[in-house]
Each structure stands twice: as C-alpha cells, then as structure tokens.
Design a protein around this motif. Structure first.
Motif, mmCIF file in Angstrom:
data_model
loop_
_atom_site.group_PDB
_atom_site.id
_atom_site.type_symbol
_atom_site.label_atom_id
_atom_site.label_comp_id
_atom_site.label_asym_id
_atom_site.label_seq_id
_atom_site.Cartn_x
_atom_site.Cartn_y
_atom_site.Cartn_z
ATOM 1 N N ASN A 118 0.846 -1.198 0.000
ATOM 2 C CA ASN A 118 0.000 0.000 0.000
ATOM 3 C C ASN A 118 0.882 1.249 0.000
ATOM 4 O OD1 ASN A 118 -2.464 -1.442 0.165
ATOM 5 N ND2 ASN A 118 -2.154 -1.728 2.364
ATOM 6 N N PRO A 119 0.367 2.373 -0.557
ATOM 7 C CA PRO A 119 1.152 3.607 -0.570
ATOM 8 C C PRO A 119 1.526 4.041 0.847
ATOM 9 C CG PRO A 119 -0.780 3.789 -1.984
ATOM 10 C CD PRO A 119 -0.914 2.507 -1.226
ATOM 11 N N PRO A 120 2.668 4.606 1.065
ATOM 12 C CA PRO A 120 3.744 4.875 0.104
ATOM 13 C C PRO A 120 4.715 3.708 -0.043
ATOM 14 C CG PRO A 120 4.355 5.839 2.187
ATOM 15 C CD PRO A 120 3.005 5.183 2.389
ATOM 16 N N ALA A 121 4.420 2.594 0.602
ATOM 17 C CA ALA A 121 5.339 1.450 0.556
ATOM 18 C C ALA A 121 5.382 0.784 -0.812
ATOM 19 C CB ALA A 121 4.958 0.434 1.629
ATOM 20 N N ASN A 122 4.561 1.251 -1.759
ATOM 21 C CA ASN A 122 4.618 0.713 -3.117
ATOM 22 C C ASN A 122 5.474 1.597 -4.029
ATOM 23 O OD1 ASN A 122 2.889 2.902 -3.393
ATOM 24 N ND2 ASN A 122 1.533 1.844 -4.833
ATOM 25 N N GLN A 123 6.149 2.577 -3.446
ATOM 26 C CA GLN A 123 6.990 3.470 -4.235
ATOM 27 C C GLN A 123 8.435 2.977 -4.254
ATOM 28 O OE1 GLN A 123 5.106 7.283 -2.336
ATOM 29 N NE2 GLN A 123 6.416 7.905 -4.055
ATOM 30 N N LEU A 124 9.079 3.205 -5.397
ATOM 31 C CA LEU A 124 10.487 2.870 -5.576
ATOM 32 C C LEU A 124 11.248 4.165 -5.796
ATOM 33 C CD1 LEU A 124 12.878 0.948 -6.148
ATOM 34 C CD2 LEU A 124 12.156 0.955 -8.547
ATOM 35 N N ALA A 125 12.208 4.438 -4.934
ATOM 36 C CA ALA A 125 13.030 5.637 -5.088
ATOM 37 C C ALA A 125 14.281 5.302 -5.883
ATOM 38 C CB ALA A 125 13.418 6.196 -3.717
ATOM 39 N N ILE A 126 14.544 6.102 -6.896
ATOM 40 C CA ILE A 126 15.798 6.002 -7.636
ATOM 41 C C ILE A 126 16.610 7.230 -7.260
ATOM 42 C CG2 ILE A 126 16.910 5.872 -9.889
ATOM 43 C CD1 ILE A 126 14.327 4.600 -10.963
ATOM 44 N N LEU A 127 17.763 6.995 -6.667
ATOM 45 C CA LEU A 127 18.629 8.079 -6.211
ATOM 46 C C LEU A 127 19.830 8.214 -7.128
ATOM 47 C CD1 LEU A 127 17.235 6.757 -3.564
ATOM 48 C CD2 LEU A 127 18.890 8.136 -2.344
ATOM 49 N N VAL A 128 20.201 9.443 -7.389
ATOM 50 C CA VAL A 128 21.430 9.725 -8.124
ATOM 51 C C VAL A 128 22.270 10.628 -7.248
ATOM 52 C CG1 VAL A 128 22.447 10.794 -10.172
ATOM 53 C CG2 VAL A 128 20.352 9.445 -10.383
ATOM 54 N N ARG A 129 23.426 10.114 -6.862
ATOM 55 C CA ARG A 129 24.368 10.833 -6.001
ATOM 56 C C ARG A 129 23.684 11.348 -4.731
ATOM 57 N NH1 ARG A 129 29.031 9.946 -8.338
ATOM 58 N NH2 ARG A 129 29.018 9.874 -10.591
ATOM 59 N N GLY A 130 22.867 10.472 -4.123
ATOM 60 C CA GLY A 130 22.262 10.763 -2.833
ATOM 61 C C GLY A 130 20.959 11.536 -2.864
ATOM 62 N N GLN A 131 20.493 11.961 -4.038
ATOM 63 C CA GLN A 131 19.228 12.697 -4.123
ATOM 64 C C GLN A 131 18.205 11.876 -4.903
ATOM 65 O OE1 GLN A 131 19.162 16.442 -6.313
ATOM 66 N NE2 GLN A 131 17.620 17.238 -4.916
ATOM 67 N N VAL A 132 16.971 11.881 -4.419
ATOM 68 C CA VAL A 132 15.893 11.171 -5.112
ATOM 69 C C VAL A 132 15.563 11.931 -6.389
ATOM 70 C CG1 VAL A 132 13.477 10.441 -4.984
ATOM 71 C CG2 VAL A 132 14.943 10.253 -2.953
ATOM 72 N N VAL A 133 15.671 11.248 -7.539
ATOM 73 C CA VAL A 133 15.310 11.884 -8.808
ATOM 74 C C VAL A 133 13.919 11.469 -9.255
ATOM 75 C CG1 VAL A 133 17.667 12.242 -9.607
ATOM 76 C CG2 VAL A 133 16.508 10.117 -10.183
ATOM 77 N N THR A 134 13.446 10.326 -8.783
ATOM 78 C CA THR A 134 12.081 9.891 -9.063
ATOM 79 C C THR A 134 11.699 8.835 -8.033
ATOM 80 O OG1 THR A 134 10.566 9.102 -10.795
ATOM 81 C CG2 THR A 134 12.741 8.079 -10.729
ATOM 82 N N ALA A 135 10.427 8.783 -7.715
ATOM 83 C CA ALA A 135 9.926 7.788 -6.757
ATOM 84 C C ALA A 135 8.527 7.359 -7.178
ATOM 85 C CB ALA A 135 9.925 8.355 -5.344
ATOM 86 N N PRO A 136 8.424 6.645 -8.301
ATOM 87 C CA PRO A 136 7.109 6.257 -8.812
ATOM 88 C C PRO A 136 6.461 5.147 -7.977
ATOM 89 C CG PRO A 136 8.821 5.242 -10.108
ATOM 90 C CD PRO A 136 9.514 6.155 -9.135
ATOM 91 N N SER A 137 5.137 5.120 -8.027
ATOM 92 C CA SER A 137 4.389 4.003 -7.454
ATOM 93 C C SER A 137 4.484 2.845 -8.427
ATOM 94 C CB SER A 137 2.920 4.386 -7.267
ATOM 95 O OG SER A 137 2.812 5.422 -6.332
ATOM 96 N N VAL A 138 4.633 1.656 -7.914
ATOM 97 C CA VAL A 138 4.773 0.470 -8.760
ATOM 98 C C VAL A 138 3.455 -0.297 -8.733
ATOM 99 C CG1 VAL A 138 6.042 -1.684 -9.107
ATOM 100 C CG2 VAL A 138 7.251 0.360 -8.280
ATOM 101 N N GLN A 139 2.897 -0.545 -9.912
ATOM 102 C CA GLN A 139 1.608 -1.231 -10.033
ATOM 103 C C GLN A 139 1.764 -2.715 -10.324
ATOM 104 O OE1 GLN A 139 -1.030 0.608 -9.249
ATOM 105 N NE2 GLN A 139 0.349 2.353 -9.052
ATOM 106 N N SER A 140 2.884 -3.086 -10.956
ATOM 107 C CA SER A 140 3.107 -4.496 -11.297
ATOM 108 C C SER A 140 4.597 -4.735 -11.454
ATOM 109 C CB SER A 140 2.376 -4.857 -12.593
ATOM 110 O OG SER A 140 2.879 -4.090 -13.662
#
Length: 197
Positions: A148-170
């Motif tokens: 369940n949100p926000p635990a369904n989000q994946l954070a992609i970090l570049v050099r220590g900063q989150v550049v995107t954190a989309p919700s994953v549906q599948s």
C-alpha cells in the motif's frame, strides 16, 4: 610488271596528343589531392585523436545510482545533517528509505531519448540492467506492487538525491528503466552525466 595501286595511300593522320595530355594532367592532379589528404589525416592523428573518445555509457561509481524502497514520504526540507536513510528530492519531498536493493554496478547502459508517443516531446534517461540487476529489479517491483502507498513506491537516487519515486503497479521485467518527468534534452543529458560520472 608492277601496277600502280588502285587507291593511292593516304598519309596516316597525326593523332593529336591534347586529350591524352589533359587526361594525364587530371590524373596527376587527383593523385596530388589524395596525397595531400593522407598527409593531413596523418598529421591530425599525431596532434589529436581524429574521433573523440566514446562517452561513458555506464556509471563509473557503483554508488552513483541506487534503487531503494520508500518507507515514508512527506513534504518538508531535509535536516542537515540528514538522519541515516533520509533524503530529499528537488521538489521538497522528504523520504525515509529502505536499504539499497541494487545499484550502479547493475547498470550496463545509460542513455537519453524522447518518450515515444509524447505530445510534448518529453525526454527521459534510460537505464539498462545486467542479468542480475534485471532479476533483482523484477523481484523488487513485484514485491512493491503488492504494498500500500507509500510502501509501493520505488526511489531512484542519483548521487544521494531522489530523482524519481514512482508508485509500482506491477512487476517490471526486461531490465529497461525510464526516468522521466518534465526533462528537457539538456536536463536529461545532465542527469545521465551525473549517473555516469
């Protein structure tokens, strides 16, 4: 008894050497141009490489890019120093993150491109994962898709900063990842440069 020839012999016409000299001159001119071109290429290769070295296409530092689960997210600034596992994005969101599930050592290619079917010409940064990264990413996204949100989000970090954190549906298989969200060509290339180092 000798008879006079029926047809008196005509002296053979002298062939003009003009066309032959013209062709010979053109051949010599062509050889001189080619020889000059070869000398210029050889000199240039001595001075500097004729072709720039290939741009880096994968991260030089494995920690440059990280994939982590989002545990909590809320608006706010990042405290300085930030507690372990806490980081922010450029939009003022503060994330508490899980451990690093995979990183830049699993990325084999970084490239930029324009999103297919985009009416606004949005740019993205594309990452290609190695076989191990592909397997780990599929397992991670499969697990996230059941939360369940926000635990369904994946954070992609570049050099220590989150550049995107989309919700994953599948589950996402195939090892191809697109980081998108309002990038221009310049900002996408800048992010790709930050990833590759």
């Amino acid at each position: 008894m000798t008879y006079p020839p029926l047809f008196p012999q005509q002296p053979s016409p002298k062939r003009s050497r003009g066309p032959l000299l013209l062709v010979g001159g053109l051949v010599l001119l062509l050889l001189a141009i080619v020889a000059t071109g070869v000398v210029l290429v050889v000199r240039r290769s001595d001075d500097q490489p004729a072709v720039d070295p290939a741009p880096r296409t994968k991260p030089s530092d494995p920690t440059a890019v990280e994939f982590r689960r989002v545990l909590t997210v809320k608006a706010g600034t990042c405290p300085t120093p930030a507690p372990a596992g806490t980081t922010c994005d450029a939009k003022g969101m503060r994330y508490t993150l899980g451990k690093v599930e995979l990183d830049g050592s699993n990325v084999t290619e970084v490239k930029t491109g324009i999103q297919q079917g985009s009416t606004t010409g949005g740019w993205y940064v594309g990452l290609t994962l190695d076989p191990e990264g592909t397997k780990l990413f599929a397992q991670l996204t499969s697990s996230l898709s059941k939360a369940n949100p926000p635990a369904n989000q994946l954070a992609i970090l570049v050099r220590g900063q989150v550049v995107t954190a989309p919700s994953v549906q599948s589950a996402i298989a195939g090892g191809k990842i697109e980081i998108s969200g309002g990038y221009t060509r310049d900002s996408a290339e800048q992010l790709a440069g930050e990833i590759t180092g």
